[in-house]
Design an enzyme around this catalytic site. Structure first.
Site, PDB file in Angstrom:
ATOM      1  N   ASP A  29      65.922  17.905  43.792  1.00 15.91           N
ATOM      2  CA  ASP A  29      66.601  19.182  43.569  1.00 15.91           C
ATOM      3  C   ASP A  29      66.377  20.032  44.816  1.00 15.91           C
ATOM      4  O   ASP A  29      65.242  20.188  45.269  1.00 15.91           O
ATOM      5  CB  ASP A  29      65.996  19.863  42.334  1.00 15.91           C
ATOM      6  CG  ASP A  29      66.786  21.072  41.879  1.00 15.91           C
ATOM      7  OD1 ASP A  29      67.152  21.910  42.724  1.00 15.91           O
ATOM      8  OD2 ASP A  29      67.002  21.202  40.664  1.00 15.91           O
ATOM      9  N   ILE A  30      67.440  20.576  45.403  1.00 13.66           N
ATOM     10  CA  ILE A  30      67.284  21.368  46.630  1.00 13.66           C
ATOM     11  C   ILE A  30      66.851  22.807  46.351  1.00 13.66           C
ATOM     12  O   ILE A  30      66.570  23.556  47.278  1.00 13.66           O
ATOM     13  CB  ILE A  30      68.546  21.355  47.516  1.00 13.66           C
ATOM     14  CG1 ILE A  30      69.751  21.919  46.776  1.00 13.66           C
ATOM     15  CG2 ILE A  30      68.810  19.953  48.040  1.00 13.66           C
ATOM     16  CD1 ILE A  30      70.921  22.239  47.693  1.00 13.66           C
ATOM     17  N   GLU A  88      74.272  24.646  34.312  1.00 16.48           N
ATOM     18  CA  GLU A  88      74.765  24.980  35.649  1.00 16.48           C
ATOM     19  C   GLU A  88      75.833  24.018  36.136  1.00 16.48           C
ATOM     20  O   GLU A  88      76.779  24.416  36.801  1.00 16.48           O
ATOM     21  CB  GLU A  88      73.622  24.982  36.685  1.00 16.48           C
ATOM     22  CG  GLU A  88      72.478  25.909  36.364  1.00 16.48           C
ATOM     23  CD  GLU A  88      71.317  25.152  35.725  1.00 16.48           C
ATOM     24  OE1 GLU A  88      71.348  23.905  35.665  1.00 16.48           O
ATOM     25  OE2 GLU A  88      70.382  25.817  35.276  1.00 16.48           O
ATOM     26  N   HIS A  93      72.315  15.797  33.445  1.00 15.64           N
ATOM     27  CA  HIS A  93      71.217  15.605  34.397  1.00 15.64           C
ATOM     28  C   HIS A  93      69.883  15.881  33.732  1.00 15.64           C
ATOM     29  O   HIS A  93      69.733  16.809  32.958  1.00 15.64           O
ATOM     30  CB  HIS A  93      71.384  16.447  35.665  1.00 15.64           C
ATOM     31  CG  HIS A  93      71.631  17.904  35.464  1.00 15.64           C
ATOM     32  ND1 HIS A  93      72.812  18.411  34.956  1.00 15.64           N
ATOM     33  CD2 HIS A  93      70.852  18.974  35.728  1.00 15.64           C
ATOM     34  CE1 HIS A  93      72.747  19.727  34.918  1.00 15.64           C
ATOM     35  NE2 HIS A  93      71.559  20.102  35.366  1.00 15.64           N
ATOM     36  N   HIS A  95      66.040  16.809  34.421  1.00 15.79           N
ATOM     37  CA  HIS A  95      65.112  17.397  35.387  1.00 15.79           C
ATOM     38  C   HIS A  95      63.743  16.751  35.187  1.00 15.79           C
ATOM     39  O   HIS A  95      63.218  16.755  34.070  1.00 15.79           O
ATOM     40  CB  HIS A  95      64.939  18.902  35.137  1.00 15.79           C
ATOM     41  CG  HIS A  95      66.145  19.732  35.399  1.00 15.79           C
ATOM     42  ND1 HIS A  95      66.360  20.358  36.601  1.00 15.79           N
ATOM     43  CD2 HIS A  95      67.188  20.060  34.601  1.00 15.79           C
ATOM     44  CE1 HIS A  95      67.487  21.035  36.539  1.00 15.79           C
ATOM     45  NE2 HIS A  95      68.013  20.873  35.329  1.00 15.79           N
TER      46      HIS A  95
END
Length: 130
Positions: A29-30, A88, A93, A95
């Site tokens: 994750d950026i 988002e 996805h 995490h």
């Protein structure tokens, strides 16, 4: 229209890739909650996790477990937390977040890493997958 995650999977947007197989993709994750925060996604673009077919759902969990174990072996943390929120980006996805405290799981505090730190971290986690 393709989600940002599909564009990452297709190589249209760069990422710090951790793992990939025929059906799933993992990348750092950026905008991480903590150093090592990784996203695991199915290559098939589906908005909601419970809309995945059973094989993709269980495959995503198995893939995420494998990546989570590599993160745990690579990052000094108390444990690796897992969450699925999905508000988002309309692409399922998972995490995976290295946790020192509950604060790391709140999405209110972010870690800042340089490009070199991301690259080193990705390589360290990838090495644990081999």
């Amino acid at each position: 229209m393709a989600s940002i995650f599909t564009k990452i999977i297709d190589g249209e947007i760069p990422c710090y890739k951790i793992a990939e197989d025929a059906d799933f993709f993992a990348f750092l994750d950026i905008n991480p909650n903590a150093k090592g925060h990784t996203l695991c996604v199915p290559k098939k673009e589906v908005d909601k996790i419970f809309d995945l077919d059973e094989a993709t759902y269980t495959g995503l969990m198995a893939f995420s477990r494998k990546v989570g174990k590599a993160i745990e072996a690579s990052i000094d943390c108390k444990r690796v937390g897992m969450t699925v929120i999905g508000l988002e980006v309309p692409h399922v996805h998972v995490h995976l977040i290295p946790l020192q405290s509950m604060q790391d799981a709140t999405f209110q505090h972010k870690a800042s890493l340089t490009k070199e730190e991301f690259e080193t971290l990705a390589e360290r986690i990838r090495a644990r997958l081999k």
